[in-house]
Design a protein around this motif. Structure first.
Motif, PDB file in Angstrom:
ATOM      1  N   ILE A  54       0.836  -1.211   0.000  1.00  0.00           N
ATOM      2  CA  ILE A  54       0.000   0.000   0.000  1.00  0.00           C
ATOM      3  C   ILE A  54       0.869   1.258   0.000  1.00  0.00           C
ATOM      4  O   ILE A  54       0.477   2.289  -0.556  1.00  0.00           O
ATOM      5  CB  ILE A  54      -0.980   0.021   1.195  1.00  0.00           C
ATOM      6  CG1 ILE A  54      -2.044   1.108   0.994  1.00  0.00           C
ATOM      7  CG2 ILE A  54      -0.257   0.218   2.506  1.00  0.00           C
ATOM      8  CD1 ILE A  54      -2.896   0.948  -0.229  1.00  0.00           C
ATOM      9  N   LEU A  55       2.068   1.168   0.580  1.00  0.00           N
ATOM     10  CA  LEU A  55       2.986   2.310   0.554  1.00  0.00           C
ATOM     11  C   LEU A  55       3.347   2.654  -0.889  1.00  0.00           C
ATOM     12  O   LEU A  55       3.374   3.833  -1.277  1.00  0.00           O
ATOM     13  CB  LEU A  55       4.247   1.981   1.356  1.00  0.00           C
ATOM     14  CG  LEU A  55       5.317   3.076   1.460  1.00  0.00           C
ATOM     15  CD1 LEU A  55       4.763   4.312   2.133  1.00  0.00           C
ATOM     16  CD2 LEU A  55       6.532   2.554   2.225  1.00  0.00           C
ATOM     17  N   ILE A  56       3.596   1.641  -1.710  1.00  0.00           N
ATOM     18  CA  ILE A  56       3.938   1.864  -3.127  1.00  0.00           C
ATOM     19  C   ILE A  56       2.712   2.335  -3.907  1.00  0.00           C
ATOM     20  O   ILE A  56       2.773   3.330  -4.641  1.00  0.00           O
ATOM     21  CB  ILE A  56       4.507   0.580  -3.755  1.00  0.00           C
ATOM     22  CG1 ILE A  56       5.842   0.213  -3.107  1.00  0.00           C
ATOM     23  CG2 ILE A  56       4.691   0.754  -5.262  1.00  0.00           C
ATOM     24  CD1 ILE A  56       6.368  -1.157  -3.488  1.00  0.00           C
ATOM     25  N   LEU A  57       1.597   1.644  -3.746  1.00  0.00           N
ATOM     26  CA  LEU A  57       0.386   1.977  -4.520  1.00  0.00           C
ATOM     27  C   LEU A  57      -0.125   3.375  -4.200  1.00  0.00           C
ATOM     28  O   LEU A  57      -0.497   4.138  -5.098  1.00  0.00           O
ATOM     29  CB  LEU A  57      -0.721   0.950  -4.235  1.00  0.00           C
ATOM     30  CG  LEU A  57      -0.560  -0.442  -4.841  1.00  0.00           C
ATOM     31  CD1 LEU A  57      -1.673  -1.363  -4.348  1.00  0.00           C
ATOM     32  CD2 LEU A  57      -0.572  -0.379  -6.373  1.00  0.00           C
ATOM     33  N   ALA A  58      -0.162   3.709  -2.912  1.00  0.00           N
ATOM     34  CA  ALA A  58      -0.717   5.001  -2.507  1.00  0.00           C
ATOM     35  C   ALA A  58       0.118   6.169  -3.014  1.00  0.00           C
ATOM     36  O   ALA A  58      -0.380   7.299  -3.123  1.00  0.00           O
ATOM     37  CB  ALA A  58      -0.830   5.064  -0.983  1.00  0.00           C
ATOM     38  N   ASN A  59       1.400   5.915  -3.337  1.00  0.00           N
ATOM     39  CA  ASN A  59       2.270   6.988  -3.810  1.00  0.00           C
ATOM     40  C   ASN A  59       2.436   7.003  -5.324  1.00  0.00           C
ATOM     41  O   ASN A  59       3.285   7.728  -5.849  1.00  0.00           O
ATOM     42  CB  ASN A  59       3.633   6.881  -3.126  1.00  0.00           C
ATOM     43  CG  ASN A  59       3.607   7.420  -1.708  1.00  0.00           C
ATOM     44  OD1 ASN A  59       3.615   8.626  -1.489  1.00  0.00           O
ATOM     45  ND2 ASN A  59       3.534   6.524  -0.728  1.00  0.00           N
ATOM     46  N   LYS A  60       1.635   6.205  -6.031  1.00  0.00           N
ATOM     47  CA  LYS A  60       1.625   6.271  -7.498  1.00  0.00           C
ATOM     48  C   LYS A  60       0.735   7.437  -7.926  1.00  0.00           C
ATOM     49  O   LYS A  60      -0.490   7.361  -7.852  1.00  0.00           O
ATOM     50  CB  LYS A  60       1.111   4.952  -8.084  1.00  0.00           C
ATOM     51  CG  LYS A  60       2.144   3.817  -8.058  1.00  0.00           C
ATOM     52  CD  LYS A  60       1.608   2.580  -8.747  1.00  0.00           C
ATOM     53  CE  LYS A  60       2.654   1.481  -8.814  1.00  0.00           C
ATOM     54  NZ  LYS A  60       3.729   1.750  -9.773  1.00  0.00           N
ATOM     55  N   LYS A  61       1.369   8.526  -8.349  1.00  0.00           N
ATOM     56  CA  LYS A  61       0.632   9.750  -8.693  1.00  0.00           C
ATOM     57  C   LYS A  61      -0.380   9.518  -9.804  1.00  0.00           C
ATOM     58  O   LYS A  61      -1.451  10.118  -9.827  1.00  0.00           O
ATOM     59  CB  LYS A  61       1.616  10.848  -9.129  1.00  0.00           C
ATOM     60  CG  LYS A  61       2.589  11.289  -8.049  1.00  0.00           C
ATOM     61  CD  LYS A  61       1.916  12.161  -7.013  1.00  0.00           C
ATOM     62  CE  LYS A  61       2.937  12.716  -6.029  1.00  0.00           C
ATOM     63  NZ  LYS A  61       2.310  13.536  -4.976  1.00  0.00           N
ATOM     64  N   ALA A  62      -0.041   8.624 -10.743  1.00  0.00           N
ATOM     65  CA  ALA A  62      -0.952   8.347 -11.857  1.00  0.00           C
ATOM     66  C   ALA A  62      -2.269   7.752 -11.365  1.00  0.00           C
ATOM     67  O   ALA A  62      -3.315   7.942 -11.990  1.00  0.00           O
ATOM     68  CB  ALA A  62      -0.286   7.384 -12.846  1.00  0.00           C
ATOM     69  N   LEU A  63      -2.224   7.042 -10.245  1.00  0.00           N
ATOM     70  CA  LEU A  63      -3.431   6.432  -9.693  1.00  0.00           C
ATOM     71  C   LEU A  63      -4.150   7.361  -8.710  1.00  0.00           C
ATOM     72  O   LEU A  63      -5.373   7.504  -8.757  1.00  0.00           O
ATOM     73  CB  LEU A  63      -3.068   5.125  -8.962  1.00  0.00           C
ATOM     74  CG  LEU A  63      -2.526   3.974  -9.812  1.00  0.00           C
ATOM     75  CD1 LEU A  63      -2.040   2.843  -8.901  1.00  0.00           C
ATOM     76  CD2 LEU A  63      -3.605   3.456 -10.756  1.00  0.00           C
ATOM     77  N   MET A  64      -3.382   7.980  -7.805  1.00  0.00           N
ATOM     78  CA  MET A  64      -3.977   8.735  -6.700  1.00  0.00           C
ATOM     79  C   MET A  64      -4.142  10.230  -6.986  1.00  0.00           C
ATOM     80  O   MET A  64      -4.933  10.904  -6.325  1.00  0.00           O
ATOM     81  CB  MET A  64      -3.108   8.561  -5.449  1.00  0.00           C
ATOM     82  CG  MET A  64      -3.027   7.132  -4.957  1.00  0.00           C
ATOM     83  SD  MET A  64      -4.625   6.480  -4.415  1.00  0.00           S
ATOM     84  CE  MET A  64      -4.854   7.398  -2.890  1.00  0.00           C
ATOM     85  N   LYS A  65      -3.358  10.749  -7.961  1.00  0.00           N
ATOM     86  CA  LYS A  65      -3.424  12.176  -8.329  1.00  0.00           C
ATOM     87  C   LYS A  65      -3.283  13.070  -7.087  1.00  0.00           C
ATOM     88  O   LYS A  65      -2.351  12.938  -6.339  1.00  0.00           O
ATOM     89  CB  LYS A  65      -4.706  12.458  -9.113  1.00  0.00           C
ATOM     90  CG  LYS A  65      -4.797  11.635 -10.405  1.00  0.00           C
ATOM     91  CD  LYS A  65      -6.053  11.938 -11.170  1.00  0.00           C
ATOM     92  CE  LYS A  65      -6.079  11.199 -12.512  1.00  0.00           C
ATOM     93  NZ  LYS A  65      -6.108   9.723 -12.363  1.00  0.00           N
ATOM     94  N   LYS A  66      -4.266  13.945  -6.846  1.00  0.00           N
ATOM     95  CA  LYS A  66      -4.153  14.893  -5.725  1.00  0.00           C
ATOM     96  C   LYS A  66      -4.406  14.238  -4.372  1.00  0.00           C
ATOM     97  O   LYS A  66      -4.222  14.861  -3.318  1.00  0.00           O
ATOM     98  CB  LYS A  66      -5.136  16.055  -5.915  1.00  0.00           C
ATOM     99  CG  LYS A  66      -6.604  15.651  -5.901  1.00  0.00           C
ATOM    100  CD  LYS A  66      -7.505  16.840  -6.120  1.00  0.00           C
ATOM    101  CE  LYS A  66      -8.974  16.461  -6.106  1.00  0.00           C
ATOM    102  NZ  LYS A  66      -9.445  15.883  -4.828  1.00  0.00           N
TER     103      LYS A  66
END
Length: 414
Positions: A369-381
């Motif tokens: 979740i640390l990696i996924l949550a910091n993927k800007k393409a997915l989470m944006k703002k």
């Protein structure tokens, strides 16, 4: 009464988190720790609850922003994601099914002890009655599983968790520990005695349960929450973490206040009766046992759910509670749950050991979740800020340290 129920139902996913986190494994670990080590492990509980709150929020926020569930996202976005997801499914299922055996064993023993407390003649039929109770409880639970409605599961969990919380807090007021000793428990230390490392690992295994975080996106999906519910999801995560700490600390404090200074240690369910009754009285003891029973029953639901939910998550990213696959796997879980009652093992030792196994997949779940949550393409703002990222990094480091500690503890037991 109705407005209170409506407020409780607004925190539905939080009660699933509490159900996964506080079961008889958690209660057993807290009682054993409180009676053996006093309040010296309160700091471990605090850190576990703090990091759990961050992980519950992070997984929930990811689900709301992207619409994706945990393992489906691992498979889709992470390198070696399929392998990681499969390892997690195997590890979490193993840990939760081990917990399930202990939960049913302890819950059945508790029901028997409550009956025997008022009718001692039943003691000569202990094995037969405990087994009959276990079969009846798991049969009822499976029948409810077959209905397959998320809203029903949620209502039942709200009832069990509320009973559990009220019972344990009431018990705390009956057996009052010294405040100075409670405060001293926040100073980090590991008991330098046989079993100390095992207990620390069990604490984290039961409080930072990987199943709690992985199932969070699925239950948010079942609740129907979207971007408009981000604030509600945050409150829900905070409430879950705070309640887990309060309830768990209450159990530890009760065992500390009642048993630690008397030098009484818990190795069997019956020990709880013999140790607590002279101090708390029969009525207070019944209330405490009722809370422990509610903790067990509140965990049976999530433990039965976990394997089919994770498999459905991996395959389709959808909450599945009505398919044939769901019914078959939960049926197998019910049979596994009966192992301890059938063979008459000591459920307390098995329950603590099962909590240790829960920590081994925790680093993967935290790093994912640390990696996924910091993927800007997915989470944006909606990517995590500095505070959440700091907590997630600390949670990962903590999980790695505790997992290593768990390995050492297991080798010491061999």
């Amino acid at each position: 009464m109705l407005p209170i129920l409506k407020k409780l139902m607004a925190f539905g996913p939080a009660f699933f988190a509490i159900g996964y986190t506080i079961g008889t494994g958690s209660v057993t670990s807290m009682i054993v720790a409180g009676s053996t080590y006093g309040m010296s492990l309160l700091w471990v509980l605090f850190l576990s609850c703090l990091f759990s709150g961050a992980l519950i929020y992070a997984y929930g926020n990811y689900a709301i922003v992207t619409g994706e569930t945990a393992l489906f996202a691992f498979k889709k976005h992470l390198k070696f994601g399929r392998t990681i997801a499969i390892l997690i499914i195997v590890g979490v299922t193993f840990g939760q099914w081990n917990s399930l055996m202990g939960i049913l064993g302890i819950s059945s023993n508790i029901i028997f002890e409550m009956l025997a407390l008022y009718s001692p003649a039943l003691n000569q039929y202990k094995y037969e009655l405990v087994l009959g109770i276990a079969v009846s409880v798991i049969g009822i639970m499976y029948a409810i599983m077959l209905i397959g409605r998320y809203s029903l599961f949620e209502k039942i969990l709200v009832m069990f968790v509320s009973c559990m919380g009220i019972s344990f807090v009431f018990s705390l007021f009956v057996v009052r520990p010294l405040p100075a000793e409670v405060v001293a428990g926040f100073v980090p230390s590991i008991p330098d005695v046989p079993g100390g490392k095992m207990m620390v690992a069990a604490f984290v295994g039961t409080t930072m349960a990987a199943a709690t975080f992985l199932s969070r996106p699925l239950f948010i999906q079942g609740k129907g929450w979207g971007m408009a519910n981000q604030g509600q999801q945050k409150k829900d995560a905070i409430v879950a973490a705070i309640l887990v700490f309060i309830i768990s600390a209450s159990v530890m404090a009760v065992a500390h206040g009642a048993l630690f200074h008397e030098g009484k240690k818990i190795t069997h369910v019956l020990d709880m009766v013999n140790a607590l009754e002279p101090i708390a009285g029969k009525t207070a003891l019944t209330v405490f046992f009722f809370g422990t029973l509610a903790a067990g029953l509140s965990s049976v639901f999530p433990c039965l759910l976990i394997a089919p939910l994770l498999i459905a998550d991996y395959r389709s990213g959808k909450l599945d509670t009505k398919s044939t696959q769901f019914k078959v796997i939960t049926g197998i879980a019910c049979l596994v749950a009966l192992i301890i009652p059938v063979f008459g093992f000591n459920p307390i030792k098995g329950q603590i050991l099962s909590q240790v196994f829960n920590v081994f997949v925790l680093p993967l779940v935290t790093l994912g979740i640390l990696i996924l949550a910091n993927k800007k393409a997915l989470m944006k703002k909606d990517a995590p800020g500095k505070l959440l990222n700091t907590l997630l990094v600390m949670a990962f480091i903590f999980a790695v340290i505790i997992s290593a500690n768990g390995v050492v503890a297991l080798f010491e037991q061999v």
